[in-house]
Design an enzyme around this catalytic site. Sequence first.
Site, short mmCIF file in Angstrom:
data_model
loop_
_atom_site.label_atom_id
_atom_site.label_comp_id
_atom_site.label_asym_id
_atom_site.label_seq_id
_atom_site.Cartn_x
_atom_site.Cartn_y
_atom_site.Cartn_z
N THR A 150 13.01 8.14 -0.92
CA THR A 150 11.94 8.93 -1.56
C THR A 150 12.40 9.49 -2.90
OG1 THR A 150 11.05 9.53 0.61
CG2 THR A 150 10.40 10.92 -1.23
N GLY B 27 6.61 7.21 -10.20
CA GLY B 27 5.32 7.39 -10.86
C GLY B 27 4.48 8.58 -10.44
N GLN C 193 4.81 -5.94 -0.18
CA GLN C 193 4.35 -5.71 -1.56
C GLN C 193 5.41 -6.07 -2.59
OE1 GLN C 193 3.40 -1.53 -3.27
NE2 GLN C 193 1.50 -2.69 -3.29
N HIS D 89 6.21 -5.45 -6.45
CA HIS D 89 5.83 -4.64 -7.60
C HIS D 89 5.95 -5.53 -8.83
CE1 HIS D 89 5.67 -1.45 -10.52
NE2 HIS D 89 5.47 -0.55 -9.56
N LEU E 290 13.25 -0.60 -10.48
CA LEU E 290 11.82 -0.48 -10.75
C LEU E 290 11.55 0.14 -12.11
CD1 LEU E 290 8.93 -0.55 -9.40
CD2 LEU E 290 9.28 1.89 -9.09
N GLU F 53 4.94 1.96 -12.26
CA GLU F 53 3.60 1.58 -12.66
C GLU F 53 3.06 2.53 -13.73
OE1 GLU F 53 1.29 -0.38 -9.67
OE2 GLU F 53 -0.03 1.35 -9.74
N ARG G 199 -1.39 -4.05 -7.47
CA ARG G 199 -0.07 -4.70 -7.56
C ARG G 199 -0.09 -6.14 -7.08
NH1 ARG G 199 3.60 0.40 -5.59
NH2 ARG G 199 3.28 1.54 -7.52
N SER H 248 1.13 5.08 -5.65
CA SER H 248 0.99 6.54 -5.55
C SER H 248 0.28 7.00 -4.28
CB SER H 248 0.37 7.17 -6.80
OG SER H 248 -1.00 6.93 -6.92
C1 LIG Z 1 12.03 2.72 -6.69
C2 LIG Z 1 10.83 3.17 -5.93
C3 LIG Z 1 9.83 3.89 -6.55
C4 LIG Z 1 8.71 4.30 -5.85
N1 LIG Z 1 7.74 5.01 -6.50
C5 LIG Z 1 6.67 5.47 -5.81
C6 LIG Z 1 5.69 6.29 -6.44
O1 LIG Z 1 5.78 6.63 -7.62
N2 LIG Z 1 4.63 6.70 -5.70
C7 LIG Z 1 4.49 6.37 -4.38
O2 LIG Z 1 3.50 6.78 -3.77
N3 LIG Z 1 5.42 5.61 -3.76
C8 LIG Z 1 6.50 5.17 -4.43
N4 LIG Z 1 7.44 4.40 -3.79
C9 LIG Z 1 7.34 4.21 -2.34
C10 LIG Z 1 7.82 5.47 -1.61
O3 LIG Z 1 8.76 6.14 -2.39
C11 LIG Z 1 8.44 5.15 -0.26
O4 LIG Z 1 7.58 4.36 0.49
C12 LIG Z 1 8.70 6.45 0.49
O5 LIG Z 1 9.46 7.34 -0.29
C13 LIG Z 1 9.38 6.23 1.83
O6 LIG Z 1 9.64 7.50 2.39
P1 LIG Z 1 10.08 7.65 3.90
O7 LIG Z 1 10.22 9.11 4.17
O8 LIG Z 1 9.21 6.86 4.76
O9 LIG Z 1 11.52 6.96 3.93
P2 LIG Z 1 12.82 7.15 3.03
O10 LIG Z 1 12.66 8.13 1.95
O11 LIG Z 1 13.28 5.79 2.69
O12 LIG Z 1 13.81 7.81 4.07
C14 LIG Z 1 14.26 7.11 5.21
C15 LIG Z 1 15.17 8.01 5.99
O13 LIG Z 1 15.51 7.38 7.22
C16 LIG Z 1 16.89 7.51 7.44
N5 LIG Z 1 17.33 6.40 8.29
C17 LIG Z 1 17.04 5.09 8.17
N6 LIG Z 1 17.66 4.39 9.15
C18 LIG Z 1 18.37 5.28 9.88
C19 LIG Z 1 19.24 5.20 11.00
N7 LIG Z 1 19.54 4.02 11.59
N8 LIG Z 1 19.80 6.34 11.46
C20 LIG Z 1 19.53 7.53 10.89
N9 LIG Z 1 18.74 7.67 9.82
C21 LIG Z 1 18.15 6.56 9.34
C22 LIG Z 1 17.51 7.52 6.07
O14 LIG Z 1 18.77 8.12 6.09
C23 LIG Z 1 16.48 8.32 5.28
O15 LIG Z 1 16.74 9.70 5.39
C24 LIG Z 1 8.57 3.98 -4.48
C25 LIG Z 1 9.57 3.26 -3.85
C26 LIG Z 1 10.68 2.84 -4.56
C27 LIG Z 1 11.71 2.01 -3.85
#
Ligand SMILES: Cc1cc2nc3c(=O)[nH]c(=O)nc-3n(C[C@H](O)[C@H](O)[C@H](O)COP(=O)(O)OP(=O)(O)OC[C@H]3O[C@@H](n4cnc5c(N)ncnc54)[C@H](O)[C@@H]3O)c2cc1C
Length: 585
Positions: A46, A51, A231, A233, A243, A246, A288, A394
């Site tokens: 995250t 963006g 997806q 990008h 990245l 966008e 996208r 977003s």
């Molecule tokens: C470069 C980039 C830019 C982006 N920009 C945007 C944007 O501008 N707007 C938007 O809406 N979306 C954006 N996205 C998408 C969005 O950021 C992600 O989909 C989102 O942040 C995922 O959040 P999450 O909490 O689901 O997982 P993450 O933030 O990926 O967190 C996953 C967590 O799970 C834990 N975990 C995983 N496996 C294990 C395990 N086996 N044991 C213990 N812990 C584990 C990790 O340690 C971590 O804490 C972007 C993505 C990327 C890659």
Amino acid sequence: MELVEVDVAIVGAGGAGLRAAIALVEKDPTLRIALISKVYPMRSHTCAAEGGAAGVVKPDDSFDLHFDDTVGGGDWLSDQDCVEYFVHEAPKELMQLEHWGCPWNREADGSVAVRPFGGMKKQRTWFAADKSGFHILHTLFQTTLQFPTITRFDEYYALDLLVEDGRCQGLTAMEMRSGMIKQFHAKSVIIAGGGAGRMFPFSTNGAIKTGDGMAMAYRAGVPLKDMEFVQYHPTGLPNTGSLLTEACRGEGGVLLNKNGRRYLQDYGMGPETPLGKPQLKTMELGPRDRVSQAYWHELQKGNTVTTPWGECVMLDMRHLGEKYIDERLPLVRELGIAYLGVDIVKDAIPIRPVVHYMMGGISTNTKAATPLPGLFAAGECACVSLNGANRLGSNSLVELLVFGKSAALSAIEHIKGLPAPNRAALEVKAKESQARVRELFSRTDGNESMSGLRKEMMDTMEKNAGLYREENGLREAVAKIAELRQRYQKVMLHDKSNVFNTDLFQVLELGSMLDCAEALTVSALARKESRGAHQRLDYVQRDDQNFLRHSMAYYQGLDAPRIDYLDVVITKSPPGVRDYSGDHK
Ligand SMILES: Cc1cc2nc3c(=O)[nH]c(=O)nc-3n(C[C@H](O)[C@H](O)[C@H](O)COP(=O)(O)OP(=O)(O)OC[C@H]3O[C@@H](n4cnc5c(N)ncnc54)[C@H](O)[C@@H]3O)c2cc1C
């Protein structure tokens, strides 16, 4: 085996996990919460989001318009009850972040600033320069620090769910610095483990995005939904896959082919619009899937630019000017200079599509509940299904907040009136999980290497399950992944130590990715249509008659998953034509 007993265990401390933790304490400050993460929370993916986050806030916008954009953007595969709930909750969540300290950009009059984003026909993307994810994650993390009932288990690798008596009642996790496996008994478990983009070789995703959370739930019998929708990008740096948000296009950047033509007008996203800031018509603000697919067609036509890093198109932002770029896109400028030696103020920058996000994941309902009682999931690891066949940029950051909170409230609801846990039975399950890891250490006849298998998996995914797919390629991929899963049984650990054994974690992560890859390829082969991000050269039309439904992949050990289907929830928007030729206002 050491026991940690809590009310709720959360796997993952990214946006979804942290939001869930806060919602738990706010609802019931007496709950004991374990927050388990394989990395320090601020290293979750995250943090890398650039963006911004979508929520209706301007007077000319409405929930209905956000709903229409999301459902159309998802090519009508989104569950519409879920989208309705989401669009109403989104601004509340973003305002809540503001109250917790998130430094959103401002308009001159002090109100919240929004920027245009792909597929959003109104401006509704809240942002903090191009470091939105960093600020969101920081805000959430800081907020969790004030609650003593949240116990963090940083650098703990979650292994297996403990399922007993038909309910999820905890999990096992390894303390990475000691190699010790602990059992967590919990009345509810929330998985917030993030995506699985690392199945592919060229990805914007951090190295930790290996689908562990998805695979844990899948192995415990929970179906993975819509896994074939991956997806791309459109604007990744061609060498590293980093990245370029966008927002580059939202702020007015344009895409050019080798002839300097803004080629998107040739793919139903015209007419060409004047250069300006911000970009107010469709073109580069198409969704996208469409923008990435247009690159592929330009490649077939020989219209791409040959660079030392392969075939690219150019993203031109020079007309925005240095002052504006430094204010709105400082990170993009930094990335271009650091990784490619290109200053976007002075030159157009080469880019190409890159794997970015998994629309599919652990099947959940609008309350973030999985079919397994006691197990909830939110964030990128879950498929709720908000994003359908193609996520709009977003919407994800807000999805973490809205459904992270839902997961927490559902987890609390589940706990009420539960009988005391059968500790002995849970310990038996925990020992089975421990034995699975011990077997890896004791293996002596293994002849497969982690890196070799991983490379073969990535190459297969890129070649056969990428932007465009067809029957033969998918068959090849299904067979290859099945073969790799067999060979994985013979993978050897080179490092047998207990302290930060990264070799072990990479082997475990590879296992998760292979499980996800199998669900993905088998689901993709079965979906004989083109919809959103799933494009088949042999079935080019969307087929609502047969495929207006979610794919559900059920784990069957080393055999291929069983694929079933679930109807899409349609409340008010029957499937229609996706039109990106109109004005953005
Ligand atoms: C470069 C980039 C830019 C982006 N920009 C945007 C944007 O501008 N707007 C938007 O809406 N979306 C954006 N996205 C998408 C969005 O950021 C992600 O989909 C989102 O942040 C995922 O959040 P999450 O909490 O689901 O997982 P993450 O933030 O990926 O967190 C996953 C967590 O799970 C834990 N975990 C995983 N496996 C294990 C395990 N086996 N044991 C213990 N812990 C584990 C990790 O340690 C971590 O804490 C972007 C993505 C990327 C890659």
